[in-house]
Design an enzyme around this catalytic site. Structure first.
Site, PDB file in Angstrom:
ATOM      1  N   ASP A  34       0.836  -1.202   0.000  1.00 12.00           N
ATOM      2  CA  ASP A  34       0.000   0.000   0.000  1.00 12.00           C
ATOM      3  C   ASP A  34       0.875   1.258   0.000  1.00 12.00           C
ATOM      4  O   ASP A  34       2.027   1.232   0.432  1.00 12.00           O
ATOM      5  CB  ASP A  34      -0.908  -0.029   1.241  1.00 12.00           C
ATOM      6  CG  ASP A  34      -2.081   0.918   1.112  1.00 12.00           C
ATOM      7  OD1 ASP A  34      -2.394   1.335  -0.024  1.00 12.00           O
ATOM      8  OD2 ASP A  34      -2.680   1.257   2.147  1.00 12.00           O
ATOM      9  N   HIS A  51       2.166   3.597  -8.960  1.00 15.23           N
ATOM     10  CA  HIS A  51       1.947   2.180  -9.266  1.00 15.23           C
ATOM     11  C   HIS A  51       3.103   1.630 -10.103  1.00 15.23           C
ATOM     12  O   HIS A  51       3.521   0.480  -9.931  1.00 15.23           O
ATOM     13  CB  HIS A  51       0.626   1.987 -10.011  1.00 15.23           C
ATOM     14  CG  HIS A  51      -0.576   2.332  -9.176  1.00 15.23           C
ATOM     15  ND1 HIS A  51      -0.728   1.865  -7.885  1.00 15.23           N
ATOM     16  CD2 HIS A  51      -1.674   3.095  -9.422  1.00 15.23           C
ATOM     17  CE1 HIS A  51      -1.867   2.325  -7.391  1.00 15.23           C
ATOM     18  NE2 HIS A  51      -2.454   3.082  -8.303  1.00 15.23           N
ATOM     19  N   LEU A 145      11.454 -19.993  -4.389  1.00 14.72           N
ATOM     20  CA  LEU A 145      10.362 -19.315  -3.685  1.00 14.72           C
ATOM     21  C   LEU A 145       9.058 -19.338  -4.492  1.00 14.72           C
ATOM     22  O   LEU A 145       9.089 -19.213  -5.715  1.00 14.72           O
ATOM     23  CB  LEU A 145      10.784 -17.865  -3.423  1.00 14.72           C
ATOM     24  CG  LEU A 145       9.753 -16.954  -2.764  1.00 14.72           C
ATOM     25  CD1 LEU A 145      10.406 -16.177  -1.628  1.00 14.72           C
ATOM     26  CD2 LEU A 145       9.146 -15.983  -3.763  1.00 14.72           C
TER      27      LEU A 145
HETATM   28  C1  IPE Z   1      -5.199  -2.809  -0.083  1.00 12.96           C
HETATM   29  O1  IPE Z   1      -4.941  -1.454  -0.240  1.00 12.96           O
HETATM   30  C2  IPE Z   1      -5.212  -3.505  -1.410  1.00 12.96           C
HETATM   31  C3  IPE Z   1      -3.911  -3.616  -2.074  1.00 12.96           C
HETATM   32  C4  IPE Z   1      -2.770  -3.211  -1.599  1.00 12.96           C
HETATM   33  C5  IPE Z   1      -3.944  -4.273  -3.363  1.00 12.96           C
HETATM   34  P1  IPE Z   1      -6.141  -0.388  -0.373  1.00 12.96           P
HETATM   35  O2  IPE Z   1      -5.497   0.927  -0.554  1.00 12.96           O
HETATM   36  O3  IPE Z   1      -7.096  -0.819  -1.405  1.00 12.96           O
HETATM   37  O4  IPE Z   1      -6.843  -0.515   1.049  1.00 12.96           O
HETATM   38  P2  IPE Z   1      -7.841   0.460   1.786  1.00 12.96           P
HETATM   39  O5  IPE Z   1      -8.893   0.871   0.800  1.00 12.96           O
HETATM   40  O6  IPE Z   1      -7.048   1.643   2.257  1.00 12.96           O
HETATM   41  O7  IPE Z   1      -8.377  -0.346   2.930  1.00 12.96           O
HETATM   42  C1  IPE Z   2      -1.667   0.251  -3.278  1.00  8.71           C
HETATM   43  O1  IPE Z   2      -1.424   1.611  -3.286  1.00  8.71           O
HETATM   44  C2  IPE Z   2      -1.827  -0.318  -4.665  1.00  8.71           C
HETATM   45  C3  IPE Z   2      -3.191  -0.776  -4.970  1.00  8.71           C
HETATM   46  C4  IPE Z   2      -4.196  -0.777  -4.147  1.00  8.71           C
HETATM   47  C5  IPE Z   2      -3.420  -1.245  -6.324  1.00  8.71           C
HETATM   48  P1  IPE Z   2      -2.621   2.669  -3.252  1.00  8.71           P
HETATM   49  O2  IPE Z   2      -3.012   2.986  -4.657  1.00  8.71           O
HETATM   50  O3  IPE Z   2      -3.724   2.178  -2.398  1.00  8.71           O
HETATM   51  O4  IPE Z   2      -1.903   3.907  -2.591  1.00  8.71           O
HETATM   52  P2  IPE Z   2      -2.512   4.914  -1.530  1.00  8.71           P
HETATM   53  O5  IPE Z   2      -3.018   4.087  -0.379  1.00  8.71           O
HETATM   54  O6  IPE Z   2      -3.614   5.643  -2.215  1.00  8.71           O
HETATM   55  O7  IPE Z   2      -1.365   5.784  -1.160  1.00  8.71           O
HETATM   56 MG    MG Z   3      -4.173   2.386  -0.421  1.00  8.44          MG
END
Ligand code: IPE
Ligand code: IPE
Ligand code: MG
Length: 251
Positions: A34, A51, A145
């Site tokens: 995240d 991303h 792995l």
């Molecule tokens: C969790 O992150 C999903 C992934 C890392 C793929 P999100 O950014 O979607 O989670 P929430 O919405 O903050 O709970």
């Molecule tokens: C996690 O990073 C990647 C996915 C959920 C695909 P985020 O896109 O949720 O990044 P933040 O949480 O908005 O910083």
């Molecule tokens: Mg996120």
């Protein structure tokens, strides 16, 4: 594991040599990757740039896990709830994956990594779904792995699909056991999760491996995923080594 084809830009400062892996290493590590969006925002970049940087980090951390002796690494790449994001972000993410998957799979294949997928490929753009299946097939016989990619994955969705299949198989209520449910989950044959790492600072599971994480240790770091490196990974392992796992008993 040898760093076959490792990109030199992953190690820009030679003096910052990665720490040696700690002695206690979890067998199955899950990472909620995240913070890509925030990483990009802080740099004045579009979310997709985050991303992109996040995708770059997957290989680096996979190899660091293999070097440390981790057997299974499950990475949360896209959740069943992430479809709620604006269409351009979802489309951008899918396109990024489609562009990168063949190259990344070939590189991981050279490193003896076995790729698995958990989640639902139904509903994914057919060409991308086909590339995911091809990456799994390419690396099927590798002995290193296991990189388990949770893509279009949700823990509740996985459990619901498992129950559907159990019912379709005609299993009677008397024969329903925890072990049987294990066998019908996408993670069948893999050990339970030992350690969940969440980057980006949030303190929640967000529907990640709900069943498998029953007794996992939880580690959250404020570092955003693109900046989470080998040193931070091994710090998480060191912390894991200090935890006392009781599994409901007494130590
Ligand atoms: C969790 O992150 C999903 C992934 C890392 C793929 P999100 O950014 O979607 O989670 P929430 O919405 O903050 O709970
Ligand atoms: C996690 O990073 C990647 C996915 C959920 C695909 P985020 O896109 O949720 O990044 P933040 O949480 O908005 O910083
Ligand atoms: Mg996120």
């Amino acid at each position: 594991m040898t760093l076959v084809g490792a990109q030199p830009e992953f190690y820009p400062t030679p003096q910052a040599a990665p720490e040696a892996p700690p002695e206690t290493v979890p067998t199955h590590v899950g990472i909620i990757m995240d913070g890509n969006g925030r990483w990009a925002n802080r740099r004045g970049l579009p979310r997709l740039a985050g991303h992109h940087a996040g995708t770059e980090n997957v290989r680096r951390i996979t190899i660091a896990c293999a070097d440390a002796g981790v057997e299974v690494l499950t990475i949360y790449a896209f959740s069943t709830e992430n479809w709620r994001r604006p269409a351009d972000e979802v489309f951008g993410l899918m396109r990024l994956l489609a562009q990168r998957i063949d190259k990344e799979a070939a590189e991981l294949h050279r490193n003896n990594v076995r790729i698995r997928h958990i989640g639902e490929l139904e509903g994914i753009q057919p060409r991308l779904a086909e590339r995911v299946r091809a990456a799994v097939a390419l690396t099927r016989d590798n002995t290193g792995l296991v990189l388990n990619v949770a893509f279009n994955y949700g823990g509740r969705h996985e459990i619901a699909r498992a129950v559907q299949r159990i019912m379709q198989a005609g299993v009677s209520a008397d024969n329903l056991t925890e072990e049987l449910i294990d066998q019908y989950l996408d993670t069948a044959g893999l050990p339970d999760l030992d350690l969940v790492i969440r980057t980006g600072g949030e303190m929640r599971l967000s529907n990640f491996l709900l069943w498998q994480a029953a007794y996992a240790e939880y580690y959250s770091t404020p570092i955003c995923w693109p900046d989470f490196g080998r040193e931070e990974l091994y710090q998480a392992f060191a912390e894991f080594g200090r935890r006392v796992r009781r599994f409901g008993g007494l130590s």
